[in-house]
Design an enzyme around this catalytic site. Sequence first.
Site, PDB file in Angstrom:
ATOM      1  N   CYS A   1      -5.702   0.691   7.801  1.00  0.00           N
ATOM      2  CA  CYS A   1      -5.310   0.913   6.399  1.00  0.00           C
ATOM      3  C   CYS A   1      -5.453   2.153   5.870  1.00  0.00           C
ATOM      4  O   CYS A   1      -5.718   2.044   4.517  1.00  0.00           O
ATOM      5  CB  CYS A   1      -5.767  -0.408   5.493  1.00  0.00           C
TER       6      CYS A   1
ATOM      7  N   LYS B   1     -16.153  -9.952   4.243  1.00  0.00           N
ATOM      8  CA  LYS B   1     -17.307  -8.872   4.940  1.00  0.00           C
ATOM      9  C   LYS B   1     -18.806  -8.853   4.983  1.00  0.00           C
ATOM     10  O   LYS B   1     -19.110  -8.163   5.246  1.00  0.00           O
ATOM     11  CB  LYS B   1     -16.636  -7.734   4.377  1.00  0.00           C
TER      12      LYS B   1
ATOM     13  N   ASP C   1     -14.388   1.175  -4.803  1.00  0.00           N
ATOM     14  CA  ASP C   1     -13.845   0.263  -3.956  1.00  0.00           C
ATOM     15  C   ASP C   1     -15.298   0.198  -2.920  1.00  0.00           C
ATOM     16  O   ASP C   1     -15.544   0.914  -2.017  1.00  0.00           O
ATOM     17  CB  ASP C   1     -12.927   0.698  -3.128  1.00  0.00           C
TER      18      ASP C   1
ATOM     19  N   GLN D   1     -16.739  -1.871   1.931  1.00  0.00           N
ATOM     20  CA  GLN D   1     -17.533  -1.743   2.892  1.00  0.00           C
ATOM     21  C   GLN D   1     -19.027  -1.255   2.695  1.00  0.00           C
ATOM     22  O   GLN D   1     -19.749  -0.954   3.489  1.00  0.00           O
ATOM     23  CB  GLN D   1     -17.229  -0.398   3.841  1.00  0.00           C
TER      24      GLN D   1
ATOM     25  N   HIS E   1      -8.766   3.227   1.170  1.00  0.00           N
ATOM     26  CA  HIS E   1      -8.158   2.395   1.791  1.00  0.00           C
ATOM     27  C   HIS E   1      -6.705   2.003   0.868  1.00  0.00           C
ATOM     28  O   HIS E   1      -6.527   2.343  -0.009  1.00  0.00           O
ATOM     29  CB  HIS E   1      -8.893   1.217   1.874  1.00  0.00           C
TER      30      HIS E   1
END
Length: 411
Positions: free
Chosen positions: A369, A230, A204, A207, A127
Amino acid sequence: MSESEPLDVERIREDFPILEREFRGEQLVYLDNAATSQTPDPVVDAISHYYRHTNANVHRGLHHLSQEASIAYEEAHDRVAEFIGAEGREEVVFTKNATEAVNTVAYAWGLAELGPGDEIVLTEMDHHATLVTWQQLAKKTGADVKFIRVDEEGYLDVDHARELITDDTAMVSMIHVSNTLGTINPVEAIGEIAHDHDALYFVDGAQSVPHMPVDVQAMDADFFAFSGHKMCGPTGIGVLYGKERLLEEMQPYLYGGMMIEKVTYEDSTWHDLPWKFEAGTPVIAQGIALAEACDYLDDIGMENVQRHGEELAEYAYDRLSEFEDIDILGPPGDDRAALVSFNLDGVHAHDASEILNEYAVAVRAGDHCTQPLHDKLGIPSSTRASFYIYNTKAEVDKLVAALDEARQLFA
């Protein structure tokens, strides 16, 4: 709800009144969860309760409200630490989003530690929040950036990772779950390669944390970042996990109130972890609400959340695969997280999104992104449908039906 039980989706939807909204007579089908999930009533209530009953600044007052707010804010760190498997609150820094969490490591660690000859290894599916941050830090420090390849099916090339990660590598940073391809990356394997070369390892998890059980200690991540918005939480809060010894060694890069221990006209010293990285009035209401979101998801069961999202993604993959004019990005339907990105032949992703919107189907269109990844794939953009705990197969069917309208319109 215990683990390994089917979700009672209709019951869950009752906690999300926004899903009852209608546009031009069509009930909302919200499939943009990879960008932002909806917020359930218990989390909204937690925010409201703070502002109605406990609103005060933290760590600064001796009065009752400040003490109550401080305790609630500190306990929110404890709850988030428990949710991701951290050892304690000292390893959990609240930021305003995952992007700020990445920047905190880049500037608090990277500026001091990186220089010419050092290497930063990323992935081709990262991302912009991580890719751009490390890219620009490399320009400032003279470090080099390398990228682990993504193969034709949307998987990371682990053999290529073994080639790229060397004794010159100082940081390996990668996305846990691709927000474009739906790929669930082998974070433990890549982390082991990084540590074999004495490199640090940043994951990261924007998600992954909303959709699956995460244990930062089990994956041996040195740093881990994610966002509240999220995962049923509020906007305006992110989380940086860092191993305590690393956070202790790092110097803060944001200065001001609350993060200090002692200040003189000549110098300053810093507060204990995690507060030394939370300068100024922190994200109090958001932190308390994020802890409530952790409770909400744990009550459902993260294994149940994961199974439901992956089942919907597989169903959507299968339905979309029925059409020869739809190109689906990423791995097969039975090996992906809760999203599907695709393109309809002859229809730009933005046009497809506009037509879907006419049927109250909310998806995301663009490069998500991940512009370099789209460039690698030779496409300007894609349409992304992403799923969460309140979505149903009937909503996937509505997505497919609305796409048929787009197909006919552009035929």
